[in-house]
Design an enzyme around this catalytic site. Structure first.
Site, PDB file in Angstrom:
ATOM      1  N   TYR A 178     -16.929   2.689   7.356  1.00 10.70           N
ATOM      2  CA  TYR A 178     -15.458   2.645   7.373  1.00 10.70           C
ATOM      3  C   TYR A 178     -14.936   3.170   8.710  1.00 10.70           C
ATOM      4  CZ  TYR A 178     -10.677   4.272   6.435  1.00 10.70           C
ATOM      5  OH  TYR A 178      -9.328   4.534   6.512  1.00 10.70           O
ATOM      6  N   ILE A 195      -3.452 -10.382   7.258  1.00  9.67           N
ATOM      7  CA  ILE A 195      -3.398  -9.927   8.656  1.00  9.67           C
ATOM      8  C   ILE A 195      -4.568 -10.457   9.480  1.00  9.67           C
ATOM      9  CG2 ILE A 195      -2.026  -7.845   8.222  1.00  9.67           C
ATOM     10  CD1 ILE A 195      -4.753  -6.282   8.634  1.00  9.67           C
ATOM     11  N   GLY A 247       0.839  -1.200   0.000  1.00  6.26           N
ATOM     12  CA  GLY A 247       0.000   0.000   0.000  1.00  6.26           C
ATOM     13  C   GLY A 247       0.875   1.251   0.000  1.00  6.26           C
ATOM     14  N   GLN A 248       0.221   2.410   0.020  1.00  6.10           N
ATOM     15  CA  GLN A 248       0.968   3.678  -0.032  1.00  6.10           C
ATOM     16  C   GLN A 248       1.946   3.784   1.139  1.00  6.10           C
ATOM     17  OE1 GLN A 248      -1.245   7.217  -1.714  1.00  6.10           O
ATOM     18  NE2 GLN A 248      -2.835   6.371  -0.417  1.00  6.10           N
ATOM     19  N   LEU A 249       1.410   3.619   2.360  1.00  9.58           N
ATOM     20  CA  LEU A 249       2.267   3.730   3.541  1.00  9.58           C
ATOM     21  C   LEU A 249       3.234   2.554   3.619  1.00  9.58           C
ATOM     22  CD1 LEU A 249       3.056   5.011   6.244  1.00  9.58           C
ATOM     23  CD2 LEU A 249       1.162   3.737   7.307  1.00  9.58           C
ATOM     24  N   ALA A 293      -5.031  -2.115   5.395  1.00 10.91           N
ATOM     25  CA  ALA A 293      -6.383  -1.663   5.737  1.00 10.91           C
ATOM     26  C   ALA A 293      -7.295  -1.888   4.541  1.00 10.91           C
ATOM     27  CB  ALA A 293      -6.373  -0.176   6.092  1.00 10.91           C
ATOM     28  N   TYR A 294      -8.586  -1.851   4.817  1.00  4.69           N
ATOM     29  CA  TYR A 294      -9.580  -1.841   3.741  1.00  4.69           C
ATOM     30  C   TYR A 294     -10.132  -0.416   3.698  1.00  4.69           C
ATOM     31  CZ  TYR A 294     -13.592  -2.998   0.864  1.00  4.69           C
ATOM     32  OH  TYR A 294     -14.516  -3.032  -0.154  1.00  4.69           O
ATOM     33  N   TRP A 309      -6.080  12.026   4.907  1.00  7.13           N
ATOM     34  CA  TRP A 309      -5.930  12.398   3.488  1.00  7.13           C
ATOM     35  C   TRP A 309      -4.573  11.956   2.928  1.00  7.13           C
ATOM     36  CZ3 TRP A 309      -8.157  17.939   2.248  1.00  7.13           C
ATOM     37  CH2 TRP A 309      -9.412  18.077   2.819  1.00  7.13           C
TER      38      TRP A 309
END
Ligand SMILES: NC(=O)c1ccc[n+]([C@@H]2O[C@H](COP(=O)([O-])OP(=O)(O)OC[C@H]3O[C@@H](n4cnc5c(N)ncnc54)[C@H](OP(=O)(O)O)[C@@H]3O)[C@@H](O)[C@H]2O)c1
Length: 312
Positions: A131, A39, A13-15, A65-66, A156
């Protein structure tokens, strides 16, 4: 704590991508993409951590995460419960079992969005979306399972992956090529600060180092204003800054309301997280403008453009 070893879940993912490439005193002991490690499988997580070369890490950062906010309201509800609510608790227990500290990442969406000034860590949550509720349940499960765990809320996020910046640049391209006509329409009644995943990754590792052996807790981390007096921005402001920096100064962006956007899930009107707790430990993220410039000049942008969903 010098030279601690950390592992990452959700590493594609991004992070996650940013965490796996960090250079510094902390050393990456292992990184797990979804294909390597689900996970939601606590036993597999414990085995994966224990089986790392050099043994279990000091820290596990959960970047999985979702995040499909609208889908969480209906078809993605079960996935949200599994990934955002149940799995973090299992991760915290697995970390405790092998002596690692969990850093779990959460969101401004746990708050209702009706604040008028930066939201402190101990403000009452009150998510308005499925969410946000799933992420809040994840926080609660982590806290119950492990007093050493850190919960880091951010807002964000943009970085090497699908995100708002990529969606805006795609819309600009479609207008350049004449495939789409008319102004871009972007929401102007939600306020917050965008956060570069790369800065968040560095901030998380700095926070972990600063906390040392102290107990865990909740921290807010996001990019901020250039000047403390600067107001938080809207998505419209962010889109304008993105387009101006990429040579699309003439492209008109129409300001629309959240209601006009037609999104299924409501978004918080005010998402500004107060980051004083992290600041007191010497951890501060730079301004969102500097962060955006850094991202646009980095190879992360190419990753975003390659992955960008053609529907957005
Ligand atoms: N994005 C935002 O605007 C935003 C805002 C506030 C807070 N946050 C929080 O910040 C954190 C990082 O977000 P991000 O933008 O980096 O997310 P992201 O780009 O959507 O990455 C999430 C990663 O989690 C992986 N994943 C999903 N389910 C999994 C499972 N069961 N097991 C293992 N991995 C799984 C995904 O795998 P696939 O690649 O296979 O799908 C994806 O690589 C999340 O906790 C998020 O809630 C994000």
């Amino acid at each position: 704590m010098m030279g601690l070893r950390y592992a990452v879940t959700g590493s594609r993912g991004q992070l996650g991508r940013c965490l796996t490439r960090m250079q510094g005193e902390q050393r990456l002991a292992g990184s797990f993409a979804r294909a390597d490690l689900d996970i939601c499988d606590g036993a597999a997580v414990e085995a994966a951590l224990a089986g790392l070369p050099g043994g279990p890490p000091d820290v596990l950062v959960n970047a999985a995460a979702y995040n499909q906010v609208d889908a969480c309201e209906a078809e993605g509800a079960e996935e949200a419960q599994r990934v955002n609510a149940d799995a973090p608790g299992a991760l915290a227990r697995a970390c405790d079992a092998v002596g690692a500290r969990l850093v779990h990442v959460s969101t401004d969406y746990v708050f209702p969005g009706d604040a008028r000034s930066p939201i402190p860590e101990d403000a009452s949550p009150g998510p308005k979306t499925a969410y946000g509720r799933s992420k809040l349940r994840g926080e609660e499960q982590v806290r119950q399972a492990s007093p050493r765990a850190l919960i880091v809320r951010t807002s964000w996020v943009f970085g090497p992956g699908r995100n708002f910046v990529g969606a805006i640049l795609r819309q600009a391209r479609l207008r350049d090529t004449g495939e789409v006509a008319g102004p871009l329409r972007v929401v102007d009644d939600q306020r917050g600060f965008p956060t570069y995943a790369s800065d968040l990754a560095a901030g998380i590792l700095a926070l972990v180092a600063a906390i040392g052996d102290q107990p865990g807790g909740v921290f807010h981390l996001c990019n901020g204003p250039a000047d403390p007096a600067d107001a938080p921005i809207s998505w419209w402001d962010f889109a304008r800054a993105i387009l101006d920096r990429r040579g699309h100064e003439d492209l008109v962006i129409e300001r629309i309301s959240s209601a006009e956007s037609g999104a299924r899930a409501p978004r918080p009107a005010y998402s500004v997280l107060g980051c004083e707790k992290a600041a007191a430990l010497g951890v501060n993220l730079r301004s969102w403008r500097e962060a955006l410039d850094a991202y646009l000049a980095s190879p992360d942008l190419a990753i975003t453009l390659e992955l960008q969903d053609p529907q957005t």
